[in-house]
Design a protein around this motif. Structure first.
Motif, PDB file in Angstrom:
ATOM      1  N   PRO A 160      30.370 -10.488 129.518  1.00 54.18           N
ATOM      2  CA  PRO A 160      29.981 -11.676 128.748  1.00 54.18           C
ATOM      3  C   PRO A 160      28.890 -12.469 129.450  1.00 54.18           C
ATOM      4  CG  PRO A 160      32.370 -11.553 129.046  1.00 54.18           C
ATOM      5  CD  PRO A 160      31.753 -10.547 129.973  1.00 54.18           C
ATOM      6  N   GLY A 161      28.124 -13.195 128.651  1.00 57.80           N
ATOM      7  CA  GLY A 161      27.048 -14.020 129.214  1.00 57.80           C
ATOM      8  C   GLY A 161      27.534 -15.392 129.644  1.00 57.80           C
ATOM      9  N   GLY A 162      28.828 -15.594 129.712  1.00 56.05           N
ATOM     10  CA  GLY A 162      29.386 -16.874 130.140  1.00 56.05           C
ATOM     11  C   GLY A 162      30.803 -17.013 129.623  1.00 56.05           C
ATOM     12  N   GLY A 163      31.296 -18.242 129.651  1.00 56.94           N
ATOM     13  CA  GLY A 163      32.635 -18.505 129.133  1.00 56.94           C
ATOM     14  C   GLY A 163      33.727 -18.172 130.122  1.00 56.94           C
ATOM     15  N   PHE A 164      34.939 -18.057 129.613  1.00 53.03           N
ATOM     16  CA  PHE A 164      36.126 -17.903 130.462  1.00 53.03           C
ATOM     17  C   PHE A 164      36.667 -16.472 130.498  1.00 53.03           C
ATOM     18  CE2 PHE A 164      38.158 -22.454 130.307  1.00 53.03           C
ATOM     19  CZ  PHE A 164      36.953 -23.020 130.678  1.00 53.03           C
ATOM     20  N   PHE A 165      36.295 -15.646 129.504  1.00 52.17           N
ATOM     21  CA  PHE A 165      37.076 -14.425 129.282  1.00 52.17           C
ATOM     22  C   PHE A 165      36.252 -13.139 129.308  1.00 52.17           C
ATOM     23  CE2 PHE A 165      38.727 -17.926 126.620  1.00 52.17           C
ATOM     24  CZ  PHE A 165      39.901 -18.163 127.309  1.00 52.17           C
ATOM     25  N   LEU A 166      36.915 -12.066 129.745  1.00 48.61           N
ATOM     26  CA  LEU A 166      36.361 -10.727 129.539  1.00 48.61           C
ATOM     27  C   LEU A 166      37.506  -9.778 129.245  1.00 48.61           C
ATOM     28  CD1 LEU A 166      35.536  -8.838 132.763  1.00 48.61           C
ATOM     29  CD2 LEU A 166      36.325 -11.176 132.900  1.00 48.61           C
ATOM     30  N   VAL A 167      37.149  -8.611 128.732  1.00 51.13           N
ATOM     31  CA  VAL A 167      38.171  -7.659 128.286  1.00 51.13           C
ATOM     32  C   VAL A 167      38.022  -6.358 129.059  1.00 51.13           C
ATOM     33  CG1 VAL A 167      38.994  -6.309 126.312  1.00 51.13           C
ATOM     34  CG2 VAL A 167      38.228  -8.666 125.980  1.00 51.13           C
ATOM     35  N   VAL A 168      39.143  -5.883 129.597  1.00 47.74           N
ATOM     36  CA  VAL A 168      39.170  -4.616 130.328  1.00 47.74           C
ATOM     37  C   VAL A 168      39.885  -3.580 129.457  1.00 47.74           C
ATOM     38  CG1 VAL A 168      39.964  -3.457 132.433  1.00 47.74           C
ATOM     39  CG2 VAL A 168      39.241  -5.857 132.535  1.00 47.74           C
ATOM     40  N   THR A 169      39.270  -2.408 129.333  1.00 49.49           N
ATOM     41  CA  THR A 169      39.873  -1.316 128.559  1.00 49.49           C
ATOM     42  C   THR A 169      40.393  -0.270 129.543  1.00 49.49           C
ATOM     43  OG1 THR A 169      38.293  -1.732 126.792  1.00 49.49           O
ATOM     44  CG2 THR A 169      39.418   0.392 126.737  1.00 49.49           C
ATOM     45  N   VAL A 170      41.615   0.180 129.335  1.00 50.17           N
ATOM     46  CA  VAL A 170      42.259   1.102 130.280  1.00 50.17           C
ATOM     47  C   VAL A 170      42.812   2.323 129.530  1.00 50.17           C
ATOM     48  CG1 VAL A 170      42.879  -0.666 131.984  1.00 50.17           C
ATOM     49  CG2 VAL A 170      44.425  -0.215 130.059  1.00 50.17           C
ATOM     50  N   PRO A 171      43.027   3.434 130.255  1.00 50.13           N
ATOM     51  CA  PRO A 171      43.459   4.663 129.566  1.00 50.13           C
ATOM     52  C   PRO A 171      44.978   4.771 129.397  1.00 50.13           C
ATOM     53  CG  PRO A 171      42.905   5.148 131.836  1.00 50.13           C
ATOM     54  CD  PRO A 171      42.691   3.678 131.667  1.00 50.13           C
ATOM     55  N   PHE A 172      45.644   3.659 129.131  1.00 52.88           N
ATOM     56  CA  PHE A 172      47.089   3.701 128.858  1.00 52.88           C
ATOM     57  C   PHE A 172      47.425   2.497 127.984  1.00 52.88           C
ATOM     58  CE2 PHE A 172      46.176   1.962 133.085  1.00 52.88           C
ATOM     59  CZ  PHE A 172      46.636   0.662 132.960  1.00 52.88           C
ATOM     60  N   VAL A 173      48.640   2.515 127.434  1.00 48.35           N
ATOM     61  CA  VAL A 173      49.032   1.453 126.503  1.00 48.35           C
ATOM     62  C   VAL A 173      49.343   0.166 127.271  1.00 48.35           C
ATOM     63  CG1 VAL A 173      50.824   0.743 124.862  1.00 48.35           C
ATOM     64  CG2 VAL A 173      49.860   3.051 124.748  1.00 48.35           C
ATOM     65  N   VAL A 174      48.795  -0.923 126.763  1.00 51.01           N
ATOM     66  CA  VAL A 174      49.001  -2.241 127.384  1.00 51.01           C
ATOM     67  C   VAL A 174      49.877  -3.056 126.442  1.00 51.01           C
ATOM     68  CG1 VAL A 174      47.849  -4.354 128.090  1.00 51.01           C
ATOM     69  CG2 VAL A 174      46.743  -2.153 128.508  1.00 51.01           C
ATOM     70  N   ASP A 175      51.111  -3.310 126.868  1.00 48.53           N
ATOM     71  CA  ASP A 175      51.999  -4.105 126.009  1.00 48.53           C
ATOM     72  C   ASP A 175      52.682  -5.199 126.833  1.00 48.53           C
ATOM     73  OD1 ASP A 175      53.800  -2.676 127.495  1.00 48.53           O
ATOM     74  OD2 ASP A 175      54.420  -1.350 125.863  1.00 48.53           O
ATOM     75  N   GLY A 208      52.566  -8.768 140.975  1.00 51.66           N
ATOM     76  CA  GLY A 208      52.174 -10.162 141.241  1.00 51.66           C
ATOM     77  C   GLY A 208      50.853 -10.544 140.614  1.00 51.66           C
ATOM     78  N   VAL A 209      50.573 -10.014 139.431  1.00 56.13           N
ATOM     79  CA  VAL A 209      49.322 -10.410 138.760  1.00 56.13           C
ATOM     80  C   VAL A 209      49.570 -10.529 137.244  1.00 56.13           C
ATOM     81  CG1 VAL A 209      48.422  -8.015 138.634  1.00 56.13           C
ATOM     82  CG2 VAL A 209      46.841  -9.952 138.503  1.00 56.13           C
ATOM     83  N   LEU A 210      49.028 -11.614 136.679  1.00 53.35           N
ATOM     84  CA  LEU A 210      49.186 -11.903 135.252  1.00 53.35           C
ATOM     85  C   LEU A 210      47.861 -11.791 134.530  1.00 53.35           C
ATOM     86  CD1 LEU A 210      51.326 -15.115 135.689  1.00 53.35           C
ATOM     87  CD2 LEU A 210      52.077 -13.148 134.342  1.00 53.35           C
ATOM     88  N   TRP A 211      47.924 -11.312 133.296  1.00 54.35           N
ATOM     89  CA  TRP A 211      46.757 -11.212 132.431  1.00 54.35           C
ATOM     90  C   TRP A 211      47.309 -11.281 131.022  1.00 54.35           C
ATOM     91  CZ3 TRP A 211      48.717  -6.940 130.252  1.00 54.35           C
ATOM     92  CH2 TRP A 211      49.458  -6.082 131.087  1.00 54.35           C
ATOM     93  N   THR A 212      46.488 -11.113 130.012  1.00 52.26           N
ATOM     94  CA  THR A 212      47.007 -11.234 128.641  1.00 52.26           C
ATOM     95  C   THR A 212      46.788  -9.931 127.877  1.00 52.26           C
ATOM     96  OG1 THR A 212      46.363 -13.550 128.700  1.00 52.26           O
ATOM     97  CG2 THR A 212      46.947 -12.649 126.557  1.00 52.26           C
ATOM     98  N   PRO A 213      47.867  -9.358 127.339  1.00 49.73           N
ATOM     99  CA  PRO A 213      47.683  -8.136 126.519  1.00 49.73           C
ATOM    100  C   PRO A 213      46.852  -8.492 125.283  1.00 49.73           C
ATOM    101  CG  PRO A 213      50.021  -8.511 127.039  1.00 49.73           C
ATOM    102  CD  PRO A 213      49.285  -9.750 127.425  1.00 49.73           C
ATOM    103  N   MET A 214      45.846  -7.701 125.018  1.00 49.45           N
ATOM    104  CA  MET A 214      44.931  -8.027 123.907  1.00 49.45           C
ATOM    105  C   MET A 214      45.587  -7.924 122.533  1.00 49.45           C
ATOM    106  SD  MET A 214      41.850  -9.125 124.432  1.00 49.45           S
ATOM    107  CE  MET A 214      40.803  -8.578 123.087  1.00 49.45           C
ATOM    108  N   HIS A 215      46.703  -7.206 122.442  1.00 44.44           N
ATOM    109  CA  HIS A 215      47.288  -7.057 121.094  1.00 44.44           C
ATOM    110  C   HIS A 215      47.683  -8.416 120.502  1.00 44.44           C
ATOM    111  CE1 HIS A 215      51.595  -7.824 121.749  1.00 44.44           C
ATOM    112  NE2 HIS A 215      51.397  -7.344 122.961  1.00 44.44           N
ATOM    113  N   HIS A 216      47.893  -9.416 121.360  1.00 45.37           N
ATOM    114  CA  HIS A 216      48.244 -10.749 120.834  1.00 45.37           C
ATOM    115  C   HIS A 216      47.118 -11.331 119.981  1.00 45.37           C
ATOM    116  CE1 HIS A 216      52.069 -11.579 122.869  1.00 45.37           C
ATOM    117  NE2 HIS A 216      51.594 -10.794 123.825  1.00 45.37           N
ATOM    118  N   PHE A 217      45.922 -10.837 120.145  1.00 48.37           N
ATOM    119  CA  PHE A 217      44.766 -11.408 119.443  1.00 48.37           C
ATOM    120  C   PHE A 217      44.366 -10.595 118.212  1.00 48.37           C
ATOM    121  CE2 PHE A 217      44.387 -12.400 124.019  1.00 48.37           C
ATOM    122  CZ  PHE A 217      44.543 -13.774 123.949  1.00 48.37           C
TER     123      PHE A 217
END
Ligand SMILES: Cc1ncc(COP(=O)(O)O)c(C=O)c1O
Length: 443
Positions: free
Chosen positions: A368-383, A395-404
């Motif tokens: 992204p050209g700014g802002g707060f967020f970016l999206v990482v794509t991975v080769p497994f299911v993120v739930d 010990g790390v938190l992030w947000t599953p994209m399916h919520h959006f």
């Protein structure tokens, strides 16, 4: 007597049977209303995890003393610029206030200074955050079960939640490579109309969208305005992150280019002013014709507001106003340090990802050209189960994209928010994320 099992165990209460969820408003069974609660709950259970989850503004410059200074500044302004007596100043801050707000003139000045927007202060409704603005606008637009909202997808859960509260269906429009896929917009409008639905508005975040971080270039913005005219749609432009660009020129907002009053603009001071103040606004300069003549959509929204929050706290408005006045109504100026921190953090996260995930790892991300967020794509299911495991075991938190996504998208993606952390935490968080991804990656 009915035994009720709650969080604190089983108790016996009066004879009334539990209220069936099915007997409450339908939105309460809508998963979108659970998203925020679930994500906050996980964060609360793992307070020591490094959090790339929360889209909260940087806290290092928070300062309660500034609140006092801002209040004094606004009171001086009321006395010196508006000639108010001490009694009137007290009343302005401490009494119930004007429904549309008391800082509308300063909001209009800010939009002129920072966005080059020429806005009639009477078209501004100051709200309890942009979230209330979404509710007011959708409540006004939704007149009939056939009315639907189009929203560029993935999208902020707050807009789908607000739509759900007013029984309005949200139809996703693909974002594509330009931030909005205009062919898909045309298809969604056509299919909706063929099915007897009435698309009322298109919601989008043209600058550094939440969650995808995408922005629309000027050409696409012009095309969106043209498409909205062609399909006879209102546009709801939500712009909480526009000031936080990573450098270079910033395209004009849709509202700044809106010659035929098609754009309803949602503003938020949560990221640029102070989230705890809970102040946002709507610019709704659309004419509304009624039996008493023609007024503004802002006045109709104000009627709804008078039955929801009555008025936005004048004290909260005064704090935001003081901050605006202290910086000549420029939030760009007010946020120089914060914008620098977001730029630094975004760079740090992007470099950190590149250092950890080379070609062939199956891991990719957007830039992204700014802002707060970016999206990482991975080769497994993120739930959600993976998020819980990530928090507990890594010990790390992030947000599953399916919520959006309303339609099951984003199953291989996670959102990282860069806004709240310091570089050492970012390093530690990325190491932990890399460990999780290593374990999950198919070999
Ligand atoms: C796209 C978007 N719109 C609106 C909001 C909410 O703004 P407010 O806090 O002013 O209600 C957020 C907050 O995260 C957001 O990301």
């Amino acid at each position: 007597m009915v035994p009720v099992t709650g969080r604190s165990g089983t108790t016996t209460v009066g004879a009334r049977a539990p209220i069936a969820l099915a007997d409450l408003h339908g939105s309460l069974a809508d998963p979108v209303l659970d998203s925020m609660t679930f994500l906050n709950e996980i964060a609360g259970r793992f307070p020591d995890a490094v959090s790339f989850a929360a889209g909260r503004p940087y806290e290092e410059f928070f300062e309660v003393e500034a609140v006092h200074r801002y209040l004094r500044r606004y009171c001086d302004h009321l006395r010196d610029e508006h000639g108010l007596s001490e009694r009137q100043v007290n009343r302005t801050l401490l009494q119930y206030g004007r429904t549309k707000g008391i800082v509308h003139d300063l909001v209009a000045r800010n939009l002129s200074v920072d966005e080059g927007m020429d806005v009639d202060p009477e078209s501004v409704v100051v709200t309890v955050g942009a979230q209330e603005g979404m509710f007011l606008v959708l409540r006004a637009l939704r007149t009939d079960p056939r009315d639907v909202l189009l929203a560029v997808s993935p999208n902020y859960v707050g807009i789908r939640g607000a739509a759900s509260l007013v029984d309005m269906t949200t139809l996703p429009v693909r974002d594509g490579s330009r931030g909005i896929d205009l062919a898909d917009l045309a298809r969604v409008v056509r299919d909706a109309r063929a099915a007897g639905q009435r698309p009322r508005a298109l919601y989008l975040v043209p600058d550094f969208a939440n969650p995808a971080g995408a922005s629309l270039d000027t050409e696409t913005r012009v095309a969106v305005l043209r498409a909205a005219a062609e399909h006879d749609l209102l546009i709801i432009e939500d712009n909480p992150y526009g000031l936080f660009h990573a450098g270079g020129d910033r395209p004009a907002t849709l509202k700044a280019m809106d010659d035929d009053r098609r754009v309803v603009y949602l503003g938020s001071f949560a990221k640029t002013g102070m989230p705890g103040a809970r102040v946002g606004y709507v610019v709704a300069d659309q004419p509304v014709a009624g039996p008493g003549g023609t007024g503004l959509l802002a006045d109709e929204l104000s009627k709804i507001k008078s039955m929801v929050t009555v008025n936005t706290s004048p004290l909260a408005q005064a704090i935001i106003a003081g901050k605006l006045l202290e910086h000549d109504c420029s939030l760009v100026r007010a946020n120089e340090r914060e914008a620098g921190a977001y730029r630094r953090n975004l760079r740090h996260v992007l470099d950190g990802l590149a250092a950890r995930f080379g070609p062939g790892t199956g891991v990719s991300w957007n830039t992204p050209g700014g802002g707060f967020f970016l999206v990482v794509t991975v080769p497994f299911v993120v739930d959600d189960a993976l998020l819980e495991r990530s928090a507990r075991d890594f010990g790390v938190l992030w947000t599953p994209m399916h919520h959006f996504y309303a339609d099951g998208g984003g199953r291989h993606q996670l959102r990282l928010s860069v806004s709240l952390l310091q570089p050492p935490q970012i390093e530690q968080g990325l190491d932990r994320l890399a460990a999780l991804i290593r374990e999950m990656r198919p070999v």
